[in-house]
Design an enzyme around this catalytic site. Structure first.
Site, short mmCIF file in Angstrom:
data_model
loop_
_atom_site.label_atom_id
_atom_site.label_comp_id
_atom_site.label_asym_id
_atom_site.label_seq_id
_atom_site.Cartn_x
_atom_site.Cartn_y
_atom_site.Cartn_z
N SER A 288 -1.48 3.34 -3.19
CA SER A 288 -0.55 4.41 -2.79
C SER A 288 -1.21 5.77 -2.94
O SER A 288 -2.24 6.03 -2.32
CB SER A 288 0.74 4.29 -3.62
N ASP A 375 6.25 -2.26 4.34
CA ASP A 375 6.15 -1.20 3.33
C ASP A 375 7.11 -0.07 3.69
O ASP A 375 6.95 0.59 4.72
CB ASP A 375 4.71 -0.67 3.28
N HIS A 414 5.94 -2.35 -0.83
CA HIS A 414 4.97 -1.32 -1.19
C HIS A 414 4.08 -1.71 -2.36
O HIS A 414 2.94 -1.23 -2.45
CB HIS A 414 5.70 -0.01 -1.51
#
Length: 439
Positions: A288, A375, A414
Site C-alpha cells: 500500500s 481491492d 486490500h
C-alpha cells in the site's frame, strides 16, 4: 384614524393612542394574564368639546359579569403570592400547544429531516475549505499514523502476536530519535530462538537465508494482524523478515513525512547490509503506502549503484494524487468543482508525492507486483497502470517485471493476499534463476 382625528385634538388623540397601545400589549406569557380594554363609542362633540372615552378595568368577581375586563379563564389560578398561574402550565408536556421546550422538539419528522439535511450540507461545504486552509489535516489523512491497531498491543512483546521467534529492538536513524524494529528469523530456527537475546538474532544474519525488508502501509503499526500473518508466511518459506515502524508510527519517535519514511527505510537497509554476507540476497517488500516508500528507496539505491536483489509491490498505486482521487473517501467530493485545488494540492503542499510511476523509470532490479482485483482501497487499475509504466522503463530492460492479479472471487481485497495458497509458488518462481530474464 381619520375619523378620530376629526373629533379629537392632537393631545387627546395622543392619549387615546397611548392607552390603546398599552392595553393591547398587556399580555404576560409566563403568567397568562390578559387584560382586555373595551372600545367605547365616541360621542359627537358637545358644546364644542369632544368626549374622550376612558377605558375602565375591573377585577372579575365570582359572578358571571360580562362587563368586567378580567375575563373568566379556567386556566388561571391564584398563586400564594397573589399572582395568577395557568393550571395547564404544570400539565402540558413536550407536545403541548404552549410548550416552552427546545424549538427542535416542536418540529415534526419533516422539519427534523430538513434541519439534519441542512447541517449535513453545511458540513459538506465546510470540509473542503477547512482542508485547504489547514493542509496538515490532509497529511494526517494520508499517513493515519495516529490510528493504532490493535489498540493495546505491547510492541515490545511480539510473542503476544504469536511471533515466538521474533526479537524487538530499537535503532537511531538520527541522534535522539529511535524507531522500533522487529526481526523474525526463518521458521526452521524457532526452537533455537526460544529465550535468545539480540546478539543471537544478529548472528543469524550470517546464515544463507534470504532477508526481506518489509515496509508497511499507513495506519496501524508493525504489529498489525494482516502484517503479522504475512511475516509468518514468509518465515515459513525460509526468509528472515525485518520490519519497523517509521518515525511517528507505533512506538517510534518523531512525526511522519515522506522524506522521513524514506530516510528510515534507507537507514535500516544499510544497517542490514553491514551484517549480511555480500552474496546474501535482500528483497524490499512494500504494501500500500509502503510501495511508495519502497520505490523511493530502490530508486535511491539504484542511483548510487547498489540496488537490492528485487522489489515486491503489494497493492501499489502510481502516485499519491491518483490514489487520493481514487480512494473511497474521496467519492463524495470527486466530482466537486475544484476538487484538485481543494484536496490534491493540499497533499502536494505537504511535500507528499510517492511518485512510483516516476521511480520505476530509474529502478534497475526485478519488480514483482501483486494486486487483488477487488481491492477497494487502491483500485486494481492503478496497479495495472504502474506495471505498464515499469514495462516501458529502459532501466528495467534485462530485469524481470511481473504482475500477478488475484481474481475478485478470492476475496483478498486490500490486505489479504497472504492467504493465497499460490503465494509460495509465486515467490519461488520469481526469486529463482529466472528473476533476471529479459522481457
Amino acid at each position: 384614524m381619520y375619523l378620530f382625528s376629526d373629533w379629537l385634538s392632537a393631545d387627546q388623540l395622543l392619549v387615546w393612542v397611548s392607552v390603546t397601545a398599552l392595553s393591547s400589549s398587556c399580555w404576560e406569557p409566563r403568567r397568562g394574564l390578559r387584560l382586555r380594554v373595551p372600545v367605547l363609542p365616541v360621542s359627537p362633540p358637545v358644546n364644542g368639546s369632544p368626549v374622550v372615552p376612558v377605558p375602565v378595568m375591573r377585577k372579575r368577581n365570582n359572578s358571571e359579569d360580562s362587563g368586567t375586563l378580567l375575563e373568566g379563564n379556567p386556566d388561571l389560578k391564584q398563586r400564594p403570592g397573589g399572582a395568577a398561574e395557568p393550571a395547564a402550565a404544570k400539565s402540558q408536556g413536550p407536545g403541548g400547544e404552549r410548550s416552552m421546550g427546545k424549538p427542535f422538539s416542536r418540529l415534526g419528522a419533516g422539519g427534523k429531516m430538513k434541519r439534519m439535511i441542512l447541517w449535513l450540507l453545511v458540513v459538506y461545504v465546510s470540509i473542503p475549505f477547512i482542508v485547504k486552509l489547514c493542509p496538515s489535516i490532509q497529511a494526517k489523512l494520508v499517513f493515519l499514523n495516529f490510528v493504532r491497531m490493535p489498540f493495546f498491543l505491547d510492541l515490545k512483546r511480539p510473542l503476544d502476536q504469536g511471533l515466538n521467534h521474533t526479537h524487538n529492538f530499537y535503532l537511531e536513524p538520527e541522534a535522539g530519535q529511535k524507531i522500533g524494529v522487529w526481526h523474525t528469523v526463518p521458521a526452521q530456527m524457532w526452537k533455537e530462538a526460544q529465550g535468545k537475546r539480540g546478539d543471537w538474532y544478529d548472528s543469524t544474519f550470517s546464515s544463507t537465508h534470504t532477508v526481506i525488508l518489509y515496509l508497511h502501509g499507513n495506519a496501524g503499526t508493525r504489529g498489525g494482524d494482516h502484517r503479522v500473518q504475512l511475516y509468518k508466511v514468509l518465515s515459513s518459506l525460509g526468509f528472515h523478515v525485518v520490519t519497523f515502524d517509521y518515525r511517528g508510527w507505533g512506538d517510534s519517535d518523531g512525526s511522519p513525512s515522506e522524506g522521513g519514511m524514506t530516510a528510515d527505510a534507507l537507514f535500516v537497509y544499510d544497517w542490514l547490509k553491514r551484517r549480511l554476507d555480500v552474496k546474501t540476497p535482500v528483497y524490499i517488500w512494500g504494501h500500500s503506502l509502503g510501495t511508495g516508500v519502497a520505490t523511493n528507496l530502490v530508486r535511491g539505491l539504484s542511483d548510487r549503484g547498489s540496488p537490492p536483489h528485487a522489489v515486491i509491490l503489494e497493492s501499489p498505486f502510481t502516485n499519491i494524487r491518483e490514489e487520493a482521487k481514487s480512494h473511497p473517501f474521496s467519492k463524495v467530493y470527486r466530482y466537486l468543482p475544484g476538487f484538485d485545488w481543494f484536496f490534491l494540492d493540499a497533499i502536494t503542499a505537504n511535500d507528499i508525492r510517492f511518485a512510483s510511476d516516476e521511480n520505476v523509470m530509474h529502478i534497475s532490479c526485478p519488480v514483482l507486483i501483486l494486486h487483488a482485483e477487488d481491492d477497494p482501497v487502491v483500485p486494481f487499475h492503478l496497479g495495472t497502470k504502474l506495471y505498464e509504466a515499469a514495462s516501458r522503463s529502459q532501466k528495467l530492460r534485462g530485469h524481470k517485471v511481473q504482475m500477478v492479479p488475484f481474481p475478485s472471487a478470492l476475496g483478498y481485497k486490500h490486505k489479504f493476499i497472504y492467504r493465497s495458497p499460490e503465494l509460495p509458488n509465486i515467490l519461488r518462481d520469481f526469486f529463482g534463476p529466472a528473476s533476471r530474464q529479459v522481457h
